[in-house]
Write a protein that holds these residues in place. Sequence first.
Motif, PDB file in Angstrom:
ATOM      1  N   ASP A   1       6.108  16.827   3.775  1.00 44.77           N
ATOM      2  CA  ASP A   1       5.940  16.918   5.235  1.00 44.77           C
ATOM      3  C   ASP A   1       6.358  15.631   5.955  1.00 44.77           C
ATOM      4  OD1 ASP A   1       3.940  15.289   4.402  1.00 44.77           O
ATOM      5  OD2 ASP A   1       2.300  16.384   5.344  1.00 44.77           O
ATOM      6  N   TYR A   2       7.227  14.848   5.302  1.00 47.22           N
ATOM      7  CA  TYR A   2       7.826  13.636   5.886  1.00 47.22           C
ATOM      8  C   TYR A   2       6.815  12.506   6.090  1.00 47.22           C
ATOM      9  CZ  TYR A   2      11.794  16.686   6.530  1.00 47.22           C
ATOM     10  OH  TYR A   2      12.818  17.562   6.291  1.00 47.22           O
ATOM     11  N   CYS A   3       5.682  12.563   5.333  1.00 41.86           N
ATOM     12  CA  CYS A   3       4.719  11.461   5.364  1.00 41.86           C
ATOM     13  C   CYS A   3       4.943  10.566   4.158  1.00 41.86           C
ATOM     14  CB  CYS A   3       3.304  12.004   5.230  1.00 41.86           C
ATOM     15  SG  CYS A   3       2.618  12.512   6.764  1.00 41.86           S
TER      16      CYS A   3
ATOM     17  N   GLN B   1      11.452   9.256   9.401  1.00 43.33           N
ATOM     18  CA  GLN B   1      12.647  10.053   9.682  1.00 43.33           C
ATOM     19  C   GLN B   1      13.838   9.379   9.024  1.00 43.33           C
ATOM     20  OE1 GLN B   1      12.694  12.706  12.428  1.00 43.33           O
ATOM     21  NE2 GLN B   1      11.691  11.669  14.115  1.00 43.33           N
ATOM     22  N   ASN B   2      14.797  10.188   8.602  1.00 40.79           N
ATOM     23  CA  ASN B   2      16.029   9.638   8.043  1.00 40.79           C
ATOM     24  C   ASN B   2      15.736   8.762   6.820  1.00 40.79           C
ATOM     25  OD1 ASN B   2      18.609   8.707   7.653  1.00 40.79           O
ATOM     26  ND2 ASN B   2      18.933   8.003   9.752  1.00 40.79           N
ATOM     27  N   ALA B   3      14.670   9.087   6.098  1.00 38.55           N
ATOM     28  CA  ALA B   3      14.297   8.307   4.918  1.00 38.55           C
ATOM     29  C   ALA B   3      14.337   9.185   3.674  1.00 38.55           C
ATOM     30  CB  ALA B   3      12.893   7.747   5.094  1.00 38.55           C
ATOM     31  N   GLY B   4      14.771  10.431   3.839  1.00 38.12           N
ATOM     32  CA  GLY B   4      14.597  11.394   2.754  1.00 38.12           C
ATOM     33  C   GLY B   4      15.875  11.930   2.153  1.00 38.12           C
ATOM     34  N   ARG B   5      16.921  11.122   2.164  1.00 39.40           N
ATOM     35  CA  ARG B   5      18.183  11.610   1.573  1.00 39.40           C
ATOM     36  C   ARG B   5      17.966  12.037   0.114  1.00 39.40           C
ATOM     37  NH1 ARG B   5      23.858  10.660   2.851  1.00 39.40           N
ATOM     38  NH2 ARG B   5      25.108  10.237   1.019  1.00 39.40           N
TER      39      ARG B   5
ATOM     40  N   ARG C   1       0.828  -1.212   0.000  1.00 31.73           N
ATOM     41  CA  ARG C   1       0.000   0.000   0.000  1.00 31.73           C
ATOM     42  C   ARG C   1       0.864   1.264   0.000  1.00 31.73           C
ATOM     43  NH1 ARG C   1      -4.934  -0.806   4.081  1.00 31.73           N
ATOM     44  NH2 ARG C   1      -5.663   0.890   2.757  1.00 31.73           N
ATOM     45  N   ILE C   2       2.183   1.067   0.112  1.00 29.21           N
ATOM     46  CA  ILE C   2       3.095   2.217   0.192  1.00 29.21           C
ATOM     47  C   ILE C   2       3.737   2.444  -1.169  1.00 29.21           C
ATOM     48  CG2 ILE C   2       5.250   3.032   1.262  1.00 29.21           C
ATOM     49  CD1 ILE C   2       4.336   1.459   3.799  1.00 29.21           C
ATOM     50  N   GLN C   3       3.632   3.674  -1.660  1.00 27.01           N
ATOM     51  CA  GLN C   3       4.152   3.977  -2.996  1.00 27.01           C
ATOM     52  C   GLN C   3       5.679   3.967  -2.996  1.00 27.01           C
ATOM     53  OE1 GLN C   3       3.049   7.859  -4.440  1.00 27.01           O
ATOM     54  NE2 GLN C   3       4.092   7.548  -6.384  1.00 27.01           N
ATOM     55  N   LEU C   4       6.263   3.323  -4.008  1.00 28.51           N
ATOM     56  CA  LEU C   4       7.716   3.283  -4.136  1.00 28.51           C
ATOM     57  C   LEU C   4       8.135   4.060  -5.376  1.00 28.51           C
ATOM     58  CD1 LEU C   4       8.352  -0.517  -3.405  1.00 28.51           C
ATOM     59  CD2 LEU C   4       8.404   1.379  -1.781  1.00 28.51           C
ATOM     60  N   ASP C   5       9.347   4.613  -5.364  1.00 26.84           N
ATOM     61  CA  ASP C   5       9.823   5.306  -6.568  1.00 26.84           C
ATOM     62  C   ASP C   5      10.485   4.285  -7.495  1.00 26.84           C
ATOM     63  OD1 ASP C   5      12.383   4.818  -5.630  1.00 26.84           O
ATOM     64  OD2 ASP C   5      12.788   6.883  -5.013  1.00 26.84           O
ATOM     65  N   ARG C   6      11.063   4.779  -8.597  1.00 26.05           N
ATOM     66  CA  ARG C   6      11.603   3.843  -9.583  1.00 26.05           C
ATOM     67  C   ARG C   6      12.809   3.073  -9.044  1.00 26.05           C
ATOM     68  NH1 ARG C   6      13.482   8.944 -13.146  1.00 26.05           N
ATOM     69  NH2 ARG C   6      15.405   9.327 -12.047  1.00 26.05           N
TER      70      ARG C   6
ATOM     71  N   ASN D   1      12.729   1.778  -6.014  1.00 25.30           N
ATOM     72  CA  ASN D   1      12.177   0.954  -4.923  1.00 25.30           C
ATOM     73  C   ASN D   1      12.249   1.607  -3.552  1.00 25.30           C
ATOM     74  OD1 ASN D   1      10.812  -1.230  -5.626  1.00 25.30           O
ATOM     75  ND2 ASN D   1      12.551  -2.660  -5.539  1.00 25.30           N
ATOM     76  N   ARG D   2      12.389   2.922  -3.532  1.00 21.40           N
ATOM     77  CA  ARG D   2      12.415   3.628  -2.250  1.00 21.40           C
ATOM     78  C   ARG D   2      11.022   4.178  -1.977  1.00 21.40           C
ATOM     79  NH1 ARG D   2      17.784   5.644  -4.116  1.00 21.40           N
ATOM     80  NH2 ARG D   2      16.631   7.094  -5.397  1.00 21.40           N
ATOM     81  N   PRO D   3      10.562   4.127  -0.695  1.00 19.66           N
ATOM     82  CA  PRO D   3       9.250   4.699  -0.387  1.00 19.66           C
ATOM     83  C   PRO D   3       9.225   6.186  -0.754  1.00 19.66           C
ATOM     84  CG  PRO D   3      10.166   3.534   1.509  1.00 19.66           C
ATOM     85  CD  PRO D   3      11.240   3.582   0.486  1.00 19.66           C
ATOM     86  N   VAL D   4       8.120   6.628  -1.318  1.00 14.33           N
ATOM     87  CA  VAL D   4       7.999   8.040  -1.712  1.00 14.33           C
ATOM     88  C   VAL D   4       7.604   8.850  -0.481  1.00 14.33           C
ATOM     89  CG1 VAL D   4       6.750   9.681  -3.173  1.00 14.33           C
ATOM     90  CG2 VAL D   4       7.371   7.419  -4.067  1.00 14.33           C
ATOM     91  N   LEU D   5       8.448   9.836  -0.173  1.00 20.46           N
ATOM     92  CA  LEU D   5       8.239  10.640   1.034  1.00 20.46           C
ATOM     93  C   LEU D   5       7.709  12.013   0.629  1.00 20.46           C
ATOM     94  CD1 LEU D   5       8.894  10.410   4.108  1.00 20.46           C
ATOM     95  CD2 LEU D   5      11.049  11.544   3.631  1.00 20.46           C
TER      96      LEU D   5
END
Length: 448
Positions: free
Chosen positions: A371-373, A387-391, A357-362, A364-368
Amino acid sequence: MTAIFASNNRTTHAGEVLDLAGIGIGPSNLSLASLLDSITNVRARFYESRPQFDWHPGMMLPDVELQSSYLKDLVTPVMPTSRWSFIAYLVAQKRLYAFLNAQYEAVPRREFAQYLAWVASQLKSLSFDSTVREVDLEKDRFILRFDHGAATAKNIVVGTGMTPFVPSWAVSFLGDRCFHNSEARWRLPALNAPRIAVIGGGQSGGEVVEALLNSKSTLKELNWFSRRHNFEPINDTAFSNQVFSPEYVYAYLNLNSDQKLEALKASILTSDGLSISTINSIYRRLYSLRYLENHTIDAKLSPNRDVIQVETDKDGYRLIVRNRFDGGVEVVHADAIVLATGYQFRLPDAFAKLQDRIQLDRNNRPVLGDDYCLNWNGPKQNRIFAQNAGRYSHGIADSQLSLMAWRSAHIINALLETDHFDLEPHDYQVNWLSMGHDAVGLSVAVDY
Ligand SMILES: Cc1cc2nc3c(=O)[nH]c(=O)nc-3n(C[C@H](O)[C@H](O)[C@H](O)COP(=O)(O)OP(=O)(O)OC[C@H]3O[C@@H](n4cnc5c(N)ncnc54)[C@H](O)[C@@H]3O)c2cc1C
């Protein structure tokens, strides 16, 4: 402030619904918990696997130093009056004057870890020995399951940090003689290996090399490989450090994903280079070994190298290494390998039930979201902060301590749907965006 949450109650009782449940208690979620401590109408609780707070214990090697300012602590950048600041810790420990007299150019990591543990030992919203095994959604509530028991929350915040990255060729060798640097403190002293290869030229690789060169071990031959053109220093100069400012993040959020990647690559050494003190210490130790101590350790430093294949042989490992500088291929033998090959963000296994149910980018990283959601297809009012997921999405500072208090403040503003913390950009010198471009910034208005 909009009173959207129930009255103050920091202890969770069976059947109670939390406003926010935190998964993992490293510096990121500890910062959030510290700031929430001053807000009385949010029921929050944070859960950690470890029995007590411990900051990267496997890399607490002798003399390691903080790579950022101690003023960028859990709270100070957004709430300097908080009782959970680094200065408050020094005062409480009755060592402020001694600390000042010590005139550290960089604070020992051990000191900063003690500060973090001091805060963690006092906040009442933290639960240790509590590994979150599963996260699920039932109607409009998240259920967090532990080995014993469960908790229920309207929103969650993932603060599980980065996972050690192990190259695929190394996975089958992992053990006492081939390990990631995150286990260095326990494994290095027990390593009875005359030939050691350290792979990775960043700060962790440097700290392992420094520890090995200074240890009274059986080490006879050390090979240190880096992919970079040289053993590059961290770029810690004034303008470069602007990438660790809120203003830079506000500007960065305006970029498309290709532009973000370019910007990230361009600023990589502001974060991932070697501290000057580590470089000097290694260089001087090598000098001493070479000229003053009669080559007791044969240390070979090899930049521009890609380890492309590793095989076991009768004595240990046979590494095939490509030299990007002149195109050559080398064979190196080692009895042990330390992988200082970095870390990467991944959602914890506990999210198995929700991951589709969580969107991933190309990649395979979760799309943040800004507002860090995380973007996900669950009920809009149930948010998954990370947190710490948005490099990649928020810039290089996201995987550092530098902006953790500021990021926590954003999460709180988003949670409360109000500007509880003033996060308006400061006056700034550098024009990141084209003139006339209105930065989107981080909005607290939640469009649900
Ligand atoms: C050795 C090292 C030194 C660093 N030094 C600096 C520095 O000097 N300056 C700087 O700006 N940055 C530094 N960094 C980068 C970054 O600031 C740190 O990695 C920081 O610890 C990140 O904090 P975090 O809370 O996001 O994650 P972490 O510190 O990794 O904490 C995550 C926590 O989550 C827990 N956890 C994981 N899964 C679960 C689960 N399922 N249930 C419950 N708990 C769970 C873990 O046990 C852990 O305690 C350093 C990184 C490393 C590796």
